[in-house]
Design a protein around this motif. Structure first.
Motif, PDB file in Angstrom:
ATOM      1  N   GLU A 182      17.375 -38.683 -12.207  1.00  0.00           N
ATOM      2  CA  GLU A 182      16.254 -39.398 -11.838  1.00  0.00           C
ATOM      3  C   GLU A 182      16.032 -39.209 -10.319  1.00  0.00           C
ATOM      4  O   GLU A 182      14.934 -39.128  -9.865  1.00  0.00           O
ATOM      5  CB  GLU A 182      16.454 -40.804 -12.196  1.00  0.00           C
ATOM      6  CG  GLU A 182      15.206 -41.799 -11.476  1.00  0.00           C
ATOM      7  CD  GLU A 182      15.490 -43.206 -11.910  1.00  0.00           C
ATOM      8  OE1 GLU A 182      14.872 -44.203 -11.410  1.00  0.00           O
ATOM      9  OE2 GLU A 182      16.401 -43.440 -12.855  1.00  0.00           O
ATOM     10  N   HIS A 183      17.206 -39.297  -9.421  1.00  0.00           N
ATOM     11  CA  HIS A 183      16.993 -39.082  -7.968  1.00  0.00           C
ATOM     12  C   HIS A 183      16.625 -37.779  -7.691  1.00  0.00           C
ATOM     13  O   HIS A 183      15.675 -37.812  -6.769  1.00  0.00           O
ATOM     14  CB  HIS A 183      18.453 -39.449  -7.574  1.00  0.00           C
ATOM     15  CG  HIS A 183      18.511 -39.178  -6.029  1.00  0.00           C
ATOM     16  ND1 HIS A 183      18.022 -40.203  -5.081  1.00  0.00           N
ATOM     17  CD2 HIS A 183      18.765 -38.231  -5.114  1.00  0.00           C
ATOM     18  CE1 HIS A 183      18.381 -39.564  -3.742  1.00  0.00           C
ATOM     19  NE2 HIS A 183      18.546 -38.677  -3.944  1.00  0.00           N
ATOM     20  N   SER A 217      14.948 -35.631  -9.658  1.00  0.00           N
ATOM     21  CA  SER A 217      13.569 -35.408  -9.885  1.00  0.00           C
ATOM     22  C   SER A 217      12.565 -35.901  -8.907  1.00  0.00           C
ATOM     23  O   SER A 217      11.530 -35.156  -8.561  1.00  0.00           O
ATOM     24  CB  SER A 217      13.503 -36.153 -11.420  1.00  0.00           C
ATOM     25  OG  SER A 217      13.814 -35.370 -12.305  1.00  0.00           O
ATOM     26  N   SER A 218      12.903 -37.076  -8.543  1.00  0.00           N
ATOM     27  CA  SER A 218      11.981 -37.602  -7.096  1.00  0.00           C
ATOM     28  C   SER A 218      12.357 -36.672  -6.082  1.00  0.00           C
ATOM     29  O   SER A 218      10.982 -36.278  -5.424  1.00  0.00           O
ATOM     30  CB  SER A 218      12.439 -39.002  -6.840  1.00  0.00           C
ATOM     31  OG  SER A 218      11.790 -39.377  -5.798  1.00  0.00           O
ATOM     32  N   ARG A 251       9.848 -33.546  -5.724  1.00  0.00           N
ATOM     33  CA  ARG A 251       8.416 -33.806  -5.311  1.00  0.00           C
ATOM     34  C   ARG A 251       8.242 -33.866  -3.837  1.00  0.00           C
ATOM     35  O   ARG A 251       7.178 -34.159  -3.326  1.00  0.00           O
ATOM     36  CB  ARG A 251       7.887 -34.927  -5.924  1.00  0.00           C
ATOM     37  CG  ARG A 251       8.057 -34.595  -7.393  1.00  0.00           C
ATOM     38  CD  ARG A 251       7.091 -35.791  -8.108  1.00  0.00           C
ATOM     39  NE  ARG A 251       7.765 -37.063  -8.262  1.00  0.00           N
ATOM     40  CZ  ARG A 251       8.821 -37.279  -9.065  1.00  0.00           C
ATOM     41  NH1 ARG A 251       8.981 -36.444 -10.008  1.00  0.00           N
ATOM     42  NH2 ARG A 251       9.465 -38.538  -9.045  1.00  0.00           N
ATOM     43  N   SER A 252       9.194 -33.702  -2.952  1.00  0.00           N
ATOM     44  CA  SER A 252       9.186 -33.794  -1.673  1.00  0.00           C
ATOM     45  C   SER A 252       8.355 -32.671  -0.862  1.00  0.00           C
ATOM     46  O   SER A 252       8.446 -31.722  -1.441  1.00  0.00           O
ATOM     47  CB  SER A 252      10.691 -33.779  -1.033  1.00  0.00           C
ATOM     48  OG  SER A 252      10.619 -33.674   0.472  1.00  0.00           O
ATOM     49  N   ASP A 297      12.784 -30.594 -13.165  1.00  0.00           N
ATOM     50  CA  ASP A 297      12.087 -30.629 -12.256  1.00  0.00           C
ATOM     51  C   ASP A 297      12.406 -29.797 -11.297  1.00  0.00           C
ATOM     52  O   ASP A 297      11.337 -29.083 -10.405  1.00  0.00           O
ATOM     53  CB  ASP A 297      11.683 -32.045 -11.664  1.00  0.00           C
ATOM     54  CG  ASP A 297      10.952 -33.042 -12.880  1.00  0.00           C
ATOM     55  OD1 ASP A 297      10.202 -32.367 -13.430  1.00  0.00           O
ATOM     56  OD2 ASP A 297      11.542 -34.103 -13.014  1.00  0.00           O
ATOM     57  N   THR A 347      12.994 -44.034   3.506  1.00  0.00           N
ATOM     58  CA  THR A 347      12.202 -43.514   2.887  1.00  0.00           C
ATOM     59  C   THR A 347      10.961 -42.666   3.732  1.00  0.00           C
ATOM     60  O   THR A 347      10.340 -43.501   4.221  1.00  0.00           O
ATOM     61  CB  THR A 347      11.685 -44.016   1.597  1.00  0.00           C
ATOM     62  OG1 THR A 347      12.569 -44.458   0.719  1.00  0.00           O
ATOM     63  CG2 THR A 347      10.872 -43.105   0.812  1.00  0.00           C
ATOM     64  N   GLY A 405       7.498 -40.438   0.306  1.00  0.00           N
ATOM     65  CA  GLY A 405       8.318 -41.046  -1.114  1.00  0.00           C
ATOM     66  C   GLY A 405       9.500 -40.530  -1.292  1.00  0.00           C
ATOM     67  O   GLY A 405      10.156 -40.651  -2.130  1.00  0.00           O
ATOM     68  N   PHE A 406       9.977 -39.235  -0.516  1.00  0.00           N
ATOM     69  CA  PHE A 406      11.347 -38.628  -0.763  1.00  0.00           C
ATOM     70  C   PHE A 406      12.276 -39.622  -0.495  1.00  0.00           C
ATOM     71  O   PHE A 406      12.471 -40.154   0.793  1.00  0.00           O
ATOM     72  CB  PHE A 406      11.161 -37.274   0.099  1.00  0.00           C
ATOM     73  CG  PHE A 406      12.562 -36.784  -0.131  1.00  0.00           C
ATOM     74  CD1 PHE A 406      12.978 -36.520  -1.238  1.00  0.00           C
ATOM     75  CD2 PHE A 406      13.105 -36.263   0.980  1.00  0.00           C
ATOM     76  CE1 PHE A 406      14.482 -36.058  -1.337  1.00  0.00           C
ATOM     77  CE2 PHE A 406      14.433 -35.801   1.001  1.00  0.00           C
ATOM     78  CZ  PHE A 406      15.099 -35.618  -0.070  1.00  0.00           C
ATOM     79  N   ALA A 407      13.163 -39.815  -1.285  1.00  0.00           N
ATOM     80  CA  ALA A 407      14.495 -40.751  -1.088  1.00  0.00           C
ATOM     81  C   ALA A 407      15.378 -39.675  -0.172  1.00  0.00           C
ATOM     82  O   ALA A 407      15.968 -38.883  -0.745  1.00  0.00           O
ATOM     83  CB  ALA A 407      14.941 -41.060  -2.325  1.00  0.00           C
TER      84      ALA A 407
END
Length: 326
Positions: free
Chosen positions: A15-16, A18-19, A22-23, A103, A294, A298-300
């Motif tokens: 999950e992390h 995949s997020s 998108r960075s 992803d 963040t 929105g990139f963690a």
């Protein structure tokens, strides 16, 4: 990681990242990569959007790649190290990225489709504990801040796979985060800290034992001394974040009464005693919440949510690992 089973760890990591796939924080990625030893020339030689700021070292600095060799990158993400390796291997070599995240693989292949001279690059879906490649495929295996994400019980399988995949005389060149001492509960039990490569960090002695048990020799593990707080202190623009250190009971930052704003002392969470800027706009810019980790897109940030005043360098370090298959 305390009280967390392997299935949950894999789900959280998936999950992390995949997020993270998108960075678009290119400047953040550049700052992190440079802090871990990548040169401006190296970064300019590869697609910018393959660098997501997920490195904790530069494994290619110790890989000694030669033209015509085959390199396998375990946990290749968006292809950062794969694209860089390919520039060193020439058209007769092969750079193969292995990743379990759909992803990340989609991003890597999308980037590949826009680059020239990419015939020596391949991305394959697979868990790094069981890589879908024949034995003795690689001359060199690299990995960058990924093995620490594997659940402890599965880590020995990663090193056995490395040994299986390497040709005789082949070498391992890895950058990873390892623990300097036992992590406190506030870090080891935090899921964000696990997916951020901290809570799952192994001890140096464990890492060496797993390599030797898998059959490797000439094992060298060295702390690079790199500052891991770069993850926490870098904004989306690639610059060091400011912080507002006013106590919770202090007047509002834009009141001009009391609050203390400044750049934090690295790793300390502390500030100088300079008063807050009286101008509301200036105060707002200065007083971004210290706990915000963040960037705007929105990139963690890899290190997750870290308790106040935690200096990551006290507990973990960026290590370079080298070993040879005899």
């Amino acid at each position: 990681m305390a009280n967390t089973d392997s299935a949950k760890i894999y789900d959280q990591v998936r999950e992390h990242y995949s997020s993270a796939s998108r960075s678009t924080s290119i400047k953040y990625g550049e700052t992190v990569a440079k802090s871990f030893g990548y040169s401006a020339e190296e970064l300019a030689s590869i697609p910018q959007d393959s660098n997501l700021g997920l490195s904790c070292g530069n494994p290619l600095a110790i890989a000694s790649l030669k033209e015509g060799e085959t390199v396998v990158d375990l946990g290749s993400g968006a292809g950062f190290d794969v694209f860089l390796a390919a520039t060193k291997l020439g058209p007769s070599g092969r750079a193969i990225g292995i990743d379990i995240n759909d992803d990340m693989l989609a991003r890597a292949n999308r980037i590949k489709s826009t680059t020239a001279n990419n015939d020596n690059i391949t991305f394959i879906k697979g868990n790094i504990t069981s890589v879908p490649l024949p034995a003795e495929t690689a001359d060199c295996i690299i990995s960058n801040c990924v093995i620490n994400l594997v659940p402890r019980a599965d880590k020995p399988a990663v090193f056995r796979e490395m040994h299986r995949l390497l040709k005789k005389g082949g070498r391992v060149a890895v950058s990873d985060i390892l623990a300097k001492k036992a992590l406190p509960e506030k870090l080891s039990a935090d899921v964000a800290m696990y997916v951020g490569c901290i809570a799952g960090a192994s001890q140096v002695e464990e890492y060496e034992a797993w390599l030797r048990e898998a059959g490797f020799q000439d094992v060298v593990i060295v702390d690079t001394g790199a500052d891991l707080n770069v993850y926490l202190e870098t904004g989306a623009d690639g610059k060091k974040k400011g912080a507002c250190c006013a106590p919770a009971a202090s007047p509002a930052p834009d009141s001009g009464e009391g609050g203390r704003c400044c750049d934090p002392v690295p790793g300390s969470g502390c500030c100088s005693s300079e008063p807050a800027a009286p101008d509301a706009a200036a105060s707002a810019a200065c007083c971004a919440p210290a706990e915000a980790t963040t960037p705007a897109d929105g990139f963690a940030i890899p290190a997750g949510v870290v308790p106040e005043k935690t200096d990551l360098n006290e507990f973990v370090g960026s290590y370079k690992i080298f070993a040879v298959k005899s």
